[in-house]
Each structure stands twice: as structure tokens, then as C-alpha cells.
Write an enzyme that holds these catalytic residues in place. Structure first.
Site, PDB file in Angstrom:
ATOM      1  N   LYS A 130       0.835  -1.209   0.000  1.00  0.00           N
ATOM      2  CA  LYS A 130       0.000   0.000   0.000  1.00  0.00           C
ATOM      3  C   LYS A 130       0.869   1.258   0.000  1.00  0.00           C
ATOM      4  CE  LYS A 130      -1.897   2.111   3.540  1.00  0.00           C
ATOM      5  NZ  LYS A 130      -2.699   2.485   4.703  1.00  0.00           N
ATOM      6  N   ASP A 148      -6.155   0.595   0.227  1.00  0.00           N
ATOM      7  CA  ASP A 148      -6.196   0.657   1.691  1.00  0.00           C
ATOM      8  C   ASP A 148      -7.364  -0.203   2.175  1.00  0.00           C
ATOM      9  OD1 ASP A 148      -8.490   2.048   1.182  1.00  0.00           O
ATOM     10  OD2 ASP A 148      -7.985   3.774   2.426  1.00  0.00           O
TER      11      ASP A 148
END
Ligand code: SF4
Length: 227
Positions: A130, A148
Site C-alpha cells: 500500500k 487501503d
């Protein structure tokens, strides 16, 4: 009831077309790692952002960047001062350790330059998929949809992907998302996850994707559309 796990290509296009229509998209006032000038600050802010609200991440980053500018400054900063600066974002002992390891790695192995590739970024201490994708998208302008917790939930409920971790979702989304969604897709999916497809109580009755959603079809075996 459906046993389908994924939307087909046409449905994926349609879902993104509606997301583009209903969600505001790229927000100029995005906080945290997305608004940092420069790759070093973006990576640092990403490490600070783990399990932290955007506002707390932004505060911790502002306090830290008031006293450091470079990896050398970060490594030279006394631990107590580092922890004191980043305390607002929580998990500060672990994050301080990762930041010091990050600084050492950049200095010793990368000539003080943040790598521009996903593999290079993910080889840095404390940097996962991420974080790497956020740096790629927001610092290096790569066409990447960073995943996310909100993006991960929405993708797997709706059927854009069928995966169990955010990292796998990111890889599948990269393969399935049309090119035209890559610039804003991250924002559309987060905004949709916060406004409609909420974690605990998804607002399916108000959802403009309900006729496509595979999760809803599994919950309501006899209906394929919201009536
Ligand atoms: S129908 Fe419900 S679960 Fe499916 S995407 Fe919409 S809000 Fe989420």
C-alpha cells in the site's frame, strides 16, 4: 443466489463508470502521505500512517518535518525527540524503529534516493504494497490504484476482485481495472467505502451499484436487483 466470485469485464467498466459519476474523485486537499512534497517525505508519512487517521498522520508528519529534512537528519535525531514528534500517530515506538531503519537503508544502500519502482520501494524497511503504491501514485505519478482498507473491502464485496488481503487485491485490481480509472480510482473507491459501502453497515438500500454487487446477491438469494 450467485456463486460468481467476480464481475465480468463489462460489469467492471460499468461499476467504475458509475463510481466516476457519483464520487468526487481526486481531492486537492488530501492529507497524510498523499500531500507530501517529495518521495522521502511521502515514504516517511506512509510509515507514520499505519493504523492512524489522516489528520493524526498529518500532524505527526508536520511535527517531524519541522525538525528534519533528509535521511541523515532522521538518523541523527535522538530517539526520544523522534518519538516525541511522531507521538500523535500512535504505534510510535515501532514507527520510530522503522523510520531509523528506513533512513539507514536510504543512506547505505540507495545513495539517499528513494527508489522509483514498486519492488525497490517494498524492499525498504517498513514499506508494504500500500505504501509503495501511494508513493508511486502520488509522488511519481504512476497509474496505480493504491489499496487501503476501504478500497480492499469495496473491491471484494462488489466483485471487482476476489481476494483475502489488501496486497492480493491490489495485484488483481491492477490486472482488471481499465486504464481510464487508474488516475482517480483510488479516490472513488475510498469515497464510496466511506459514504456508502460502510464497513459495519453497508447502505445497500441507497447504493447505485446494488444491481451489480455480488455480495448483495449472496445475501438475498431470490433477488438480483434492489427493488
Ligand atoms: S450493494 Fe451494499 S455491499 Fe454491495 S457495494 Fe453497495 S453498499 Fe456495498
Amino acid at each position: 443466489m450467485t456463486d460468481r466470485l467476480r464481475l465480468n469485464g463489462h460489469e467492471v467498466e460499468e461499476a467504475f463508470r458509475r463510481l466516476a459519476l457519483h464520487m468526487p474523485g481526486r481531492t486537492p486537499n488530501a492529507k497524510g502521505p498523499k500531500d507530501q512534497p517529495g518521495a522521502f517525505r511521502s515514504v516517511v508519512a506512509c510509515i507514520l500512517s499505519a493504523q492512524s487517521r489522516d489528520a493524526n498522520t498529518a500532524l505527526a508528519a508536520a511535527r517531524l518535518f519541522a525538525i528534519i529534512e533528509t535521511p541523515d537528519d532522521l538518523l541523527a535525531l535522538p530517539e526520544a525527540q523522534l518519538i516525541g514528534a511522531i507521538r500523535p500517530c500512535g504505534l510510535y515506538n515501532m514507527k520510530a524503529r522503522n523510520l531509523r531503519r528506513l533512513a539507514a537503508s536510504l543512506i547505505e544502500e540507495h545513495g539517499r534516493v528513494v527508489p522509483r519502482t514498486r519492488a525497490g520501494l517494498m524492499a525498504l524497511p517498513g514499506v508494504g504494497r500500500k505504501c509503495a503504491d501511494i508513493v508511486l501514485a502520488f509522488t511519481f505519478d504512476e497509474p496505480v490504484i493504491a489499496v487501503d482498507t476501504h478500497v480492499n473491502r469495496v473491491c471484494n464485496r462488489l466483485g471487482l476482485t476476489c481476494q483475502t488481503t489488501a496486497e492480493r487485491t491490489a495485484a488483481e485490481l491492477e490486472a482488471r481495472a481499465p486504464d481510464w480509472v487508474r488516475a482517480d480510482g483510488h479516490f472513488w473507491l475510498i469515497q464510496f467505502g466511506k459514504a456508502v459501502c460502510l464497513s459495519q453497515r453497508p447502505r445497500c438500500e441507497a447504493c447505485f451499484l446494488s444491481d451489480l454487487c455480488l455480495w448483495l446477491k449472496r445475501q438475498r438469494p431470490s433477488t438480483s436487483r434492489m427493488e
